[in-house]
Motif scaffolding. Structure first.
Motif, mmCIF file in Angstrom:
data_model
loop_
_atom_site.group_PDB
_atom_site.id
_atom_site.type_symbol
_atom_site.label_atom_id
_atom_site.label_comp_id
_atom_site.label_asym_id
_atom_site.label_seq_id
_atom_site.Cartn_x
_atom_site.Cartn_y
_atom_site.Cartn_z
ATOM 1 N N SER A 310 14.237 47.993 -2.571
ATOM 2 C CA SER A 310 13.055 47.200 -2.238
ATOM 3 C C SER A 310 13.516 45.957 -1.488
ATOM 4 O O SER A 310 13.947 44.969 -2.096
ATOM 5 C CB SER A 310 12.301 46.825 -3.522
ATOM 6 N N ARG A 311 13.433 46.011 -0.171
ATOM 7 C CA ARG A 311 13.974 44.924 0.646
ATOM 8 C C ARG A 311 13.441 45.045 2.073
ATOM 9 O O ARG A 311 12.816 46.046 2.437
ATOM 10 C CB ARG A 311 15.501 44.964 0.659
ATOM 11 N N SER A 312 13.702 44.040 2.863
ATOM 12 C CA SER A 312 13.402 44.090 4.292
ATOM 13 C C SER A 312 14.447 43.246 5.004
ATOM 14 O O SER A 312 15.419 42.785 4.383
ATOM 15 C CB SER A 312 11.969 43.616 4.577
ATOM 16 N N ILE A 313 14.256 43.031 6.293
ATOM 17 C CA ILE A 313 15.292 42.396 7.107
ATOM 18 C C ILE A 313 14.747 41.134 7.764
ATOM 19 O O ILE A 313 13.650 41.143 8.332
ATOM 20 C CB ILE A 313 15.795 43.365 8.197
ATOM 21 N N LEU A 314 15.518 40.051 7.693
ATOM 22 C CA LEU A 314 15.280 38.844 8.481
ATOM 23 C C LEU A 314 16.187 38.946 9.704
ATOM 24 O O LEU A 314 17.412 38.974 9.576
ATOM 25 C CB LEU A 314 15.613 37.592 7.675
ATOM 26 N N ARG A 315 15.580 39.027 10.893
ATOM 27 C CA ARG A 315 16.354 39.270 12.111
ATOM 28 C C ARG A 315 16.206 38.106 13.084
ATOM 29 O O ARG A 315 15.096 37.784 13.536
ATOM 30 C CB ARG A 315 15.913 40.570 12.772
ATOM 31 N N TYR A 316 17.325 37.484 13.401
ATOM 32 C CA TYR A 316 17.332 36.423 14.397
ATOM 33 C C TYR A 316 17.229 37.018 15.804
ATOM 34 O O TYR A 316 17.776 38.096 16.076
ATOM 35 C CB TYR A 316 18.631 35.621 14.305
ATOM 36 N N LYS A 317 16.536 36.311 16.674
ATOM 37 C CA LYS A 317 16.497 36.718 18.071
ATOM 38 C C LYS A 317 17.912 36.720 18.627
ATOM 39 O O LYS A 317 18.661 35.748 18.485
ATOM 40 C CB LYS A 317 15.617 35.751 18.878
ATOM 41 N N GLY A 318 18.290 37.838 19.236
ATOM 42 C CA GLY A 318 19.640 37.990 19.762
ATOM 43 C C GLY A 318 20.547 38.801 18.860
ATOM 44 O O GLY A 318 21.646 39.197 19.284
ATOM 45 N N ALA A 319 20.103 39.070 17.635
ATOM 46 C CA ALA A 319 20.899 39.893 16.725
ATOM 47 C C ALA A 319 20.724 41.365 17.075
ATOM 48 O O ALA A 319 19.693 41.758 17.640
ATOM 49 C CB ALA A 319 20.475 39.646 15.282
ATOM 50 N N PRO A 320 21.696 42.200 16.743
ATOM 51 C CA PRO A 320 21.552 43.633 17.043
ATOM 52 C C PRO A 320 20.431 44.259 16.224
ATOM 53 O O PRO A 320 20.085 43.772 15.143
ATOM 54 C CB PRO A 320 22.919 44.208 16.651
ATOM 55 N N ILE A 321 19.859 45.346 16.741
ATOM 56 C CA ILE A 321 18.830 46.090 16.008
ATOM 57 C C ILE A 321 19.568 46.968 15.002
ATOM 58 O O ILE A 321 19.919 48.122 15.280
ATOM 59 C CB ILE A 321 17.968 46.929 16.961
#
Length: 527
Positions: A310-321
């Motif tokens: 049970s989780r999700s992702i915090l993704r910074y702009k410029g980080a890999p997909i």
């Protein structure tokens, strides 16, 4: 979708502008089509009950002071689930004049029959913050009928603490079952064992043990900006613990009440609770886990359950997909956890001394799906409480004993004490029609009568809990456990404030008056 405000327009409304109030329409119209749709939130396809074909349902947004007109069209047809429905708006008080639009089945209304429609009028008055809507009929929202309701305040006193607050910063947590509620409820009633969820979802996406690797939900951020995350536990049972690797959480709002900023690493959230937190996107550009592991029954009773999925992702702009490569760092033994008693409202209010003091004792009959409050297991009446009050019911004796209705005087302070229990399990008790002061949180032995937190869902159990609330909003307001399996098993009461004032204030519409005759005329399989 016509009722979702675009982020740019919303941010424009939120800018301090003395003329902005004139540009905000006083009424906002929303349409929710309640439908059956095959969905696979965790990779397992099943029929669901959802709003506008999606889980969670579409987020409803509004501006402080508006009135929502929510048209609900019941288009349910699947015989494996309940086909009538209601919609309740958790945390929105509803004035006494508008109590009949409050949406609690068999307390303030009858359900909406399949093929029928009803428009709920929701007067937001001076409330703002993080709320949600869900079915209030039986355990129907377990099948998917739940969604966010966000009320923005153009004059938010915390506005200087964050840069972004829009629909991209919602975190909606849910427990998910791969079977529908009718067989799940039948199994619970036969064994007394609350069903254990297959998975947990974050923004409608989850995974289960042995299932497909469904791509996790993503919250996108830009380095250097500060984000207000509105976190809602929309579960029917599970307790989630929320953290974000390498990002502290600064709490600024609890259940629609602004709080003194308080920074922690992780927050335990009971069913129905909501928190706004501010995070600073000041870490190296990368992907980070948003962790939401949960507890909710013995995993051995459902081998699909793996709470760490049970989780999700915090993704910074410029980080890999890609998924984060770092391990989850905030296990139960690590990080600073929220202690509820450490929170205080931004504007302190001293609770008046109690005029009426009550004790609510919660007990379960071993091996059975029967919960009691003061030795009474709540059973929904055929004639809703509000209908009875409008017809003249005034005293406790005018209601069936199993309605567990407490008649309270108007404009008084009510104190409710929940005695300590032998275990640390928390029942999330939720009050409709008002919020309350948490005089004693189960998280602390201390009593606070100076600046206690105000909220509308509190954990009771453990070391004991004490709350106070005012009866300044006459109405029949349900007070119940937000573990809906427990509520269905009788863990509920009705706090009925001033029946005489209700009769003077409430003048229901013809559409509302038609709900009960239409519902009662249905065959049982359509109710």
């Amino acid at each position: 979708m016509h009722f979702l405000l675009a982020s740019t327009a919303l941010l424009a409304l939120l800018k301090p502008d003395p003329t902005s109030a004139a540009t905000i329409p006083s009424v906002k119209s929303v349409t929710l089509d309640i439908v059956n749709k095959n969905l696979a939130p965790d990779g397992f396809l099943r029929s669901t009950v959802v709003a506008n074909g999606q889980y969670p349902g579409p987020a409803i947004t509004a501006i402080k002071g508006q009135t929502l007109q929510v048209l609900v069209n019941n288009k349910l047809t699947d015989p494996t689930m309940r086909r009538s429905t209601t919609v309740s708006f958790d945390g929105i008080f509803q004035t006494s004049e508008n109590a009949y639009n409050e949406g609690t089945a068999f307390v303030t209304t009858c359900p909406i029959a399949p093929g029928a429609s009803y428009t709920y009028e929701v007067d937001l008055a001076d409330q703002a913050g993080t709320f949600w809507y869900h079915s209030e009929l039986s355990v129907q929202y377990v099948d998917g009928l739940r969604g966010a309701l966000i009320v923005y305040d153009p004059d938010d006193p915390h506005r200087s603490l964050y840069d972004v607050d829009d629909l991209t910063t919602l975190l909606q947590l849910g427990d998910w079952w791969q079977n529908s509620t009718l067989p799940l409820l039948a199994g619970y009633e036969a064994t007394g064992i609350v069903p254990v969820s297959d998975s947990g979802t974050v923004n409608g996406i989850g995974r289960y043990q042995g299932g497909p690797a469904v791509p996790f939900a993503v919250t996108n951020v830009v380095y250097g900006k500060r984000y207000r995350l509105r976190i809602i536990n929309q579960s029917a049972r599970n307790v989630f613990t929320v953290s974000i690797d390498n990002h502290p959480l600064t709490i600024i709002e609890v259940d629609g009440v602004n709080t003194v900023p308080h920074t922690v690493d992780k927050i335990g959230m009971l069913a129905g609770q909501r928190y706004s937190v501010v995070i600073n996107a000041n870490q190296p550009v990368a992907n980070y886990w948003i962790n939401a592991p949960f507890v909710g029954g013995l995993p051995a009773r459902n081998l699909h359950q793996n709470a760490t999925l049970s989780r999700s992702i915090l993704r910074y702009k410029g980080a890999p997909i890609a998924e984060p490569t770092t391990p989850w760092t905030l296990g139960p033994e690590n990080g600073t956890a929220l202690v509820e008693a450490d929170l205080s409202p931004l504007v302190a209010t001293v609770p008046p001394p109690p005029d009426v003091t009550m004790t609510l004792d919660l007990q379960v009959i071993a091996g059975q799906a029967i919960w009691n409050v003061n030795n009474i297991s709540y059973l929904a009446p055929k004639v809703p409480t509000l209908n009875k009050v409008l017809a003249g019911a005034t005293n406790a004796s005018d209601f069936d004993p199993t309605e567990n209705t407490f008649v309270l005087p108007a404009h008084k302070t009510i104190e409710i004490e929940f005695p300590p229990t032998d275990d640390d399990d928390a029942h999330p008790f939720h009050l409709h029609g008002a919020n309350f002061w948490v005089i004693k949180s189960m998280s602390s032995p201390d009593v606070n009568t100076v600046n206690p937190l105000r909220r509308d869902v509190v954990g009771v159990g453990g070391t004991g809990t004490t709350i106070r609330f005012r009866t300044d909003n006459p109405g029949p307001w349900m007070f119940h456990c937000h573990i809906f399996w427990h509520k269905q098993a009788g863990l509920a009461t009705v706090m009925l404030s001033s029946p005489a004032d209700i009769r003077q204030a409430v003048h229901p519409s013809r559409a509302w008056q038609a709900l009960c005759p239409a519902y009662n005329a249905l065959p049982a399989e359509l109710q």
